[in-house]
Design a protein around this motif. Structure first.
Motif, PDB file in Angstrom:
ATOM      1  N   HIS A 179      87.006  51.646 100.434  1.00  0.00           N
ATOM      2  CA  HIS A 179      86.129  52.619 101.098  1.00  0.00           C
ATOM      3  C   HIS A 179      86.953  53.774 101.669  1.00  0.00           C
ATOM      4  O   HIS A 179      86.600  54.947 101.490  1.00  0.00           O
ATOM      5  CB  HIS A 179      85.331  51.933 102.213  1.00  0.00           C
ATOM      6  CG  HIS A 179      84.511  52.855 103.042  1.00  0.00           C
ATOM      7  ND1 HIS A 179      83.265  53.291 102.656  1.00  0.00           N
ATOM      8  CD2 HIS A 179      84.756  53.442 104.245  1.00  0.00           C
ATOM      9  CE1 HIS A 179      82.777  54.100 103.584  1.00  0.00           C
ATOM     10  NE2 HIS A 179      83.664  54.205 104.548  1.00  0.00           N
ATOM     11  N   VAL A 218      81.003  54.942  98.397  1.00  0.00           N
ATOM     12  CA  VAL A 218      81.401  55.189  99.784  1.00  0.00           C
ATOM     13  C   VAL A 218      80.204  55.014 100.727  1.00  0.00           C
ATOM     14  O   VAL A 218      80.327  54.400 101.789  1.00  0.00           O
ATOM     15  CB  VAL A 218      82.044  56.590  99.929  1.00  0.00           C
ATOM     16  CG1 VAL A 218      82.212  56.977 101.391  1.00  0.00           C
ATOM     17  CG2 VAL A 218      83.388  56.626  99.209  1.00  0.00           C
ATOM     18  N   THR A 271      79.259  51.117 100.729  1.00  0.00           N
ATOM     19  CA  THR A 271      80.261  50.297 101.421  1.00  0.00           C
ATOM     20  C   THR A 271      80.325  50.632 102.909  1.00  0.00           C
ATOM     21  O   THR A 271      80.673  49.754 103.715  1.00  0.00           O
ATOM     22  CB  THR A 271      81.658  50.421 100.780  1.00  0.00           C
ATOM     23  OG1 THR A 271      82.043  51.795 100.731  1.00  0.00           O
ATOM     24  CG2 THR A 271      81.674  49.791  99.399  1.00  0.00           C
TER      25      THR A 271
END
Length: 189
Positions: A133, A173, A176
Motif C-alpha cells: 500500500h 491503494v 487496501t
C-alpha cells in the motif's frame, strides 16, 4: 466523427510539453511523499486529541471506499463509451482521494504513526498489505496526475494506455486503505 474527448481538452495543457508536465508532476508528487514520510515517521504526534481527531481514521476509510466505488463506476462508464460520465466520476474519485489525503495529514499531524499490535498469521499479512500500500501510494499520485494530463491535454491514446496502469494501482491503494483500517480496528484493541 470527431474525437469524443476533445471537448474536455484544456488549451494550457495542450500547449504544455510532456517533459515539462512530467517534471511538474514528479516534483509535486515527490514533495508530497517526502512530506508524508516526515510527518508520519519523523515529526511524531502532538499531545492534542479530540473526538474529531480520533474519528478521522474511520472517515479516511470511508473516503477510500468511496474512491474505490467511483473508480469502478468510472471504468464501467468508459467501457460503455459514456465519456462525460467517466470524466465526472474520475474527477469525483480524485476529489474524494484528495479529501482523504487532507484528512490523513490532519490525523497524522496529531497522532503520529500507529504501531500494529496483532500477532500470529495476521502480522505478516498486515505488513504485506501495508508495505505494498505504501509503495503503490507513492506511485499513484504521479500516475493519476499523468493520466489527467494526458486526458485534458487531448492525448487520449496515451491516456488510454497509461490509465490501464493507473486504474488498478489507484483501486488497489483505495481498497487496501480500507483493509488496513479494518485490520487495525480489529487487532489493535
Amino acid at each position: 466523427m470527431s474525437n469524443p474527448g476533445n471537448e474536455f481538452t484544456l488549451e494550457f495543457l495542450k500547449d504544455l510539453s510532456l517533459v515539462k508536465a512530467l517534471g511538474v508532476i514528479v516534483l509535486i508528487s515527490g514533495a508530497a511523499f517526502a512530506f508524508l514520510i516526515w510527518l508520519i515517521y519523523y515529526k511524531g504526534g502532538s499531545d492534542y486529541s479530540s473526538t474529531l481527531i480520533t474519528s478521522l481514521p474511520a472517515l479516511n476509510a470511508l473516503l477510500n471506499a468511496t474512491s474505490a466505488v467511483l473508480i469502478v463506476l468510472g471504468y464501467k462508464a468508459i467501457r460503455e463509451r459514456k465519456f462525460r460520465k467517466h470524466m465526472k466520476l474520475m474527477l469525483t474519485a480524485f476529489f474524494t482521494s484528495t479529501l482523504f489525503l487532507i484528512s490523513y495529514v490532519i490525523y497524522h499531524n496529531f497522532h503520529g504513526s500507529t504501531p500494529f499490535e496483532g500477532q500470529g498469521l495476521i502480522r505478516p499479512i498486515y505488513f504485506f498489505i501495508l508495505i505494498t500500500h505504501i509503495i503503490l501510494s507513492a506511485l499513484v499520485v504521479p500516475f493519476i496526475l499523468t493520466s489527467f494530463y494526458f486526458a485534458f491535454s487531448g492525448k487520449l491514446a496515451y491516456h488510454r494506455k497509461y490509465s490501464k496502469i493507473t486504474l488498478p494501482v489507484w483501486l488497489y491503494v483505495s481498497v487496501t486503505g480500507v483493509l488496513i483500517f479494518g485490520i487495525l480496528k480489529v487487532f489493535n484493541q
